[in-house]
Structure formats: C-alpha cells, structure tokens
Motif scaffolding. Structure first.
Motif, PDB file in Angstrom:
ATOM      1  N   GLU A 238      37.794  38.600   8.027  1.00  0.00           N
ATOM      2  CA  GLU A 238      37.328  37.220   7.970  1.00  0.00           C
ATOM      3  C   GLU A 238      35.824  37.156   7.708  1.00  0.00           C
ATOM      4  OE1 GLU A 238      39.377  34.589   8.229  1.00  0.00           O
ATOM      5  OE2 GLU A 238      41.047  36.015   8.354  1.00  0.00           O
ATOM      6  N   THR A 239      35.187  38.293   7.469  1.00  0.00           N
ATOM      7  CA  THR A 239      33.725  38.337   7.381  1.00  0.00           C
ATOM      8  C   THR A 239      33.246  38.401   5.936  1.00  0.00           C
ATOM      9  OG1 THR A 239      33.648  39.536   9.485  1.00  0.00           O
ATOM     10  CG2 THR A 239      31.656  39.557   8.135  1.00  0.00           C
ATOM     11  N   PRO A 240      32.456  37.418   5.494  1.00  0.00           N
ATOM     12  CA  PRO A 240      31.840  37.525   4.171  1.00  0.00           C
ATOM     13  C   PRO A 240      30.712  38.553   4.209  1.00  0.00           C
ATOM     14  CG  PRO A 240      31.114  35.509   5.255  1.00  0.00           C
ATOM     15  CD  PRO A 240      32.131  36.143   6.166  1.00  0.00           C
ATOM     16  N   VAL A 241      30.694  39.411   3.219  1.00  0.00           N
ATOM     17  CA  VAL A 241      29.703  40.486   3.157  1.00  0.00           C
ATOM     18  C   VAL A 241      29.013  40.426   1.797  1.00  0.00           C
ATOM     19  CG1 VAL A 241      29.328  42.980   3.215  1.00  0.00           C
ATOM     20  CG2 VAL A 241      31.087  41.952   4.669  1.00  0.00           C
ATOM     21  N   LYS A 242      27.667  40.440   1.821  1.00  0.00           N
ATOM     22  CA  LYS A 242      26.927  40.480   0.562  1.00  0.00           C
ATOM     23  C   LYS A 242      26.673  41.932   0.176  1.00  0.00           C
ATOM     24  CE  LYS A 242      24.744  35.996   0.178  1.00  0.00           C
ATOM     25  NZ  LYS A 242      23.494  35.260  -0.169  1.00  0.00           N
ATOM     26  N   LEU A 243      26.846  42.206  -1.098  1.00  0.00           N
ATOM     27  CA  LEU A 243      26.659  43.547  -1.637  1.00  0.00           C
ATOM     28  C   LEU A 243      25.350  43.561  -2.429  1.00  0.00           C
ATOM     29  CD1 LEU A 243      30.278  44.041  -3.062  1.00  0.00           C
ATOM     30  CD2 LEU A 243      29.499  44.185  -0.677  1.00  0.00           C
TER      31      LEU A 243
END
Length: 306
Positions: A238-243
């Motif tokens: 459920e976690t948005p992660v920026k790359l």
C-alpha cells in the motif's frame, strides 16, 4: 541598450544574473505571481523575482499579458529588447512588437527538436545523446522563431534532468550575453528547418507512475528524466515509493516482481530486462540508498511492485 527580462524559475534567474553582470541596463523584470510553496504553503517569490529585488529592479507580475493595462509597464519601460527564459506566460503579438529589437528566447533544446514546455525532460526520456541551447527571435508560434545562436551539450548516460538543467542554464546565460552584445544586426537569423520538429509536452503527474510492462531501458530513462520532478512512482503493497536512481540490467521475471532486494539495489523485473533501483524514498522520508531504505522498509523477494 535597455533590456527587459521575463522569466520565472532558477533556469531564468541564472540568465538574469549573467545579463546584469555583463553591465546591461535592466529597467524592468516580468515574472509570474508569487505562489504557495513549502510545508506551510506560504507565498514565495520566484527565483527571478528574488534576483530582481536584490538588484533593485522593478518587478511586474501579471497573471497574463493580454490587456493594455497588463502590458503597460513594459510599454512604458521603452526597452530595446525583451529576453524571455522559462517565463510560463504566452506573449501575444502586441508584446512581441513592443521592444525595438524584438524578443529573444533562451530555449533548452536544439530547435526544432523539443519545442515546448519540457525539453530537458523529454530529451532524456527519449534517449537523446545530445541537446543544447537555442537563442531565437520570438514570433507568435510555439518556439518557431528564427535561430540566432545554437550550441550543443552532450547528454551523459547517468544524467538526470536536474543535472542537465544546471549545465544548460549556465550555457544559456553565457549565450544570451553573447547574443545581446552582438545586437543589433550582428547575428544572422536562420529559419528553423521543417524537418525534425518534435514537441516537449508539459510533464503530467500521471506520467510519473511506473508501468513495469515497459522495457527496463525505457524505465531507466524515465527515472532520470523525472528526477527531481515529479519523481517516478511505484507502489509496493500500500506504500507509494519514489524511484530516484536506477539502471537497466539483464535479468528476467514477471513484470513488477522483486527478484532481489539487498544493499546494492532492489531488482524488479520489467517487460524486457529488469531495473536495479539504488535510491528510493517513501512518503514523508528522505531519499535513501537501497541499503538504508531496506533497513526501514524490508522488501521480500517474490513480492510485487504495482
């Protein structure tokens, strides 16, 4: 020679500083209205306004330049030329006609490739090996005016938009001073060729969502192109992660599947090849190396990024 200046972000502020340092008289600066920014969403002046205020130059901040009232400060300034850099407001023909020597634009590409709002992002995203700066005489079209100066800058394999932006900003500042010193009549105006025209559309946040079915080489370019804005976004659980940093490697699996998660990087399968992600960020946290990120948010092999 009296030079008015129109611009908003840091790219433009560097050019304004160069024009002032070269000794040109700048009686007026145009920039966009102050905008809310930061955690407190307080109104913040643009980088260009900050330079102008520090230099004691009058600043005009209209929302548009459509009416005679909005155009009046520029008309009254009686300038010889208007320099435009990443202003963000369309100039109608009436404004283009005001300065005696017209309006010069600092554009961050080798025109006619990448006309439009986001030329640096799009050049990296497309895999171009070079870009540059074009100084052009503005007309009513979208970056269609004749070219006065043009200089190339290589795009390195690890370039991000942030790093390339900074190099082009300094190049543009150097070139606009060169162009102004050659006016009037010292520069040949070359019409843009009809072939090779591409358009650099403004970056939309929806574009930042990673599609793992795409080839890894495309996603690597996307990560570099969207660094620092808007950041490539993937979701784990459920976690948005920026790359923020990644490279394409030769490994295969189901698109979105985590093949390896260790200090050297998080490897995620793509439509072709895989992406080794080496710098990540979760909401409310700092950018972290893969090793530091995994200490706070373990990612299991076999789990999936959406």
């Amino acid at each position: 020679m009296k030079v008015a200046f129109a611009g908003t972000p840091e790219f433009a502020a560097i050019a304004l500083e160069a024009i002032l340092a070269a000794g040109f008289e700048v009686p007026l600066v145009l920039t966009q209205p102050d905008r809310p920014a930061g955690r407190g969403m307080q109104l913040q002046p643009s980088p260009v306004k900050q330079v102008a205020v520090a230099a004691g130059i009058p600043v005009h901040q209209p929302e548009k330049l459509r009416t005679a009232e909005q155009q009046a400060p520029l008309a009254e300034a009686g300038v010889d030329v208007l320099v435009v850099a990443a202003y963000g407001i369309i100039l109608p023909q009436a404004v283009l006609d005001l300065p005696r020597l017209g309006c010069l634009n600092i554009h961050g590409s080798l025109l006619p490739r990448w006309r439009g709002a986001a030329p640096i992002h799009r050049a990296i995203q497309a895999g171009d090996t070079e870009t540059g700066i074009t100084i052009m005489q503005m007309d009513a079209g979208l970056d269609t005016g004749p070219m006065l100066l043009k200089r190339a800058e290589p795009i390195n394999a690890d370039d991000t938009t942030g790093g390339l932006h900074d190099r082009l900003a300094w190049l543009g500042a150097e070139m606009i001073v060169e162009a102004l010193e050659a006016l009037p009549g010292g520069l040949a105006a070359t019409p843009q060729p009809a072939d090779g025209v591409t358009y650099a559309a403004k970056i939309g946040k929806a574009e930042a969502i990673v599609d793992w079915t795409r080839p890894a080489v495309e996603l690597e370019r996307m990560v570099r192109a969207f660094n620092p804005f808007p950041g490539a976004i993937a979701t784990h659980g459920e976690t948005p992660v920026k790359l923020w940093r990644a490279r394409a490697i030769d490994a295969s699996g189901t698109p979105g599947e985590v093949l390896l998660a260790e200090g050297a990087g998080v490897i995620v399968a793509c439509g072709e090849g895989s992406l080794c992600i080496t710098e990540l960020q979760k909401p409310g946290a700092k950018r972290l190396s893969a090793a530091d990120f995994l200490r706070g948010m373990p990612i299991a092999v076999g789990s999936r990024f959406a």
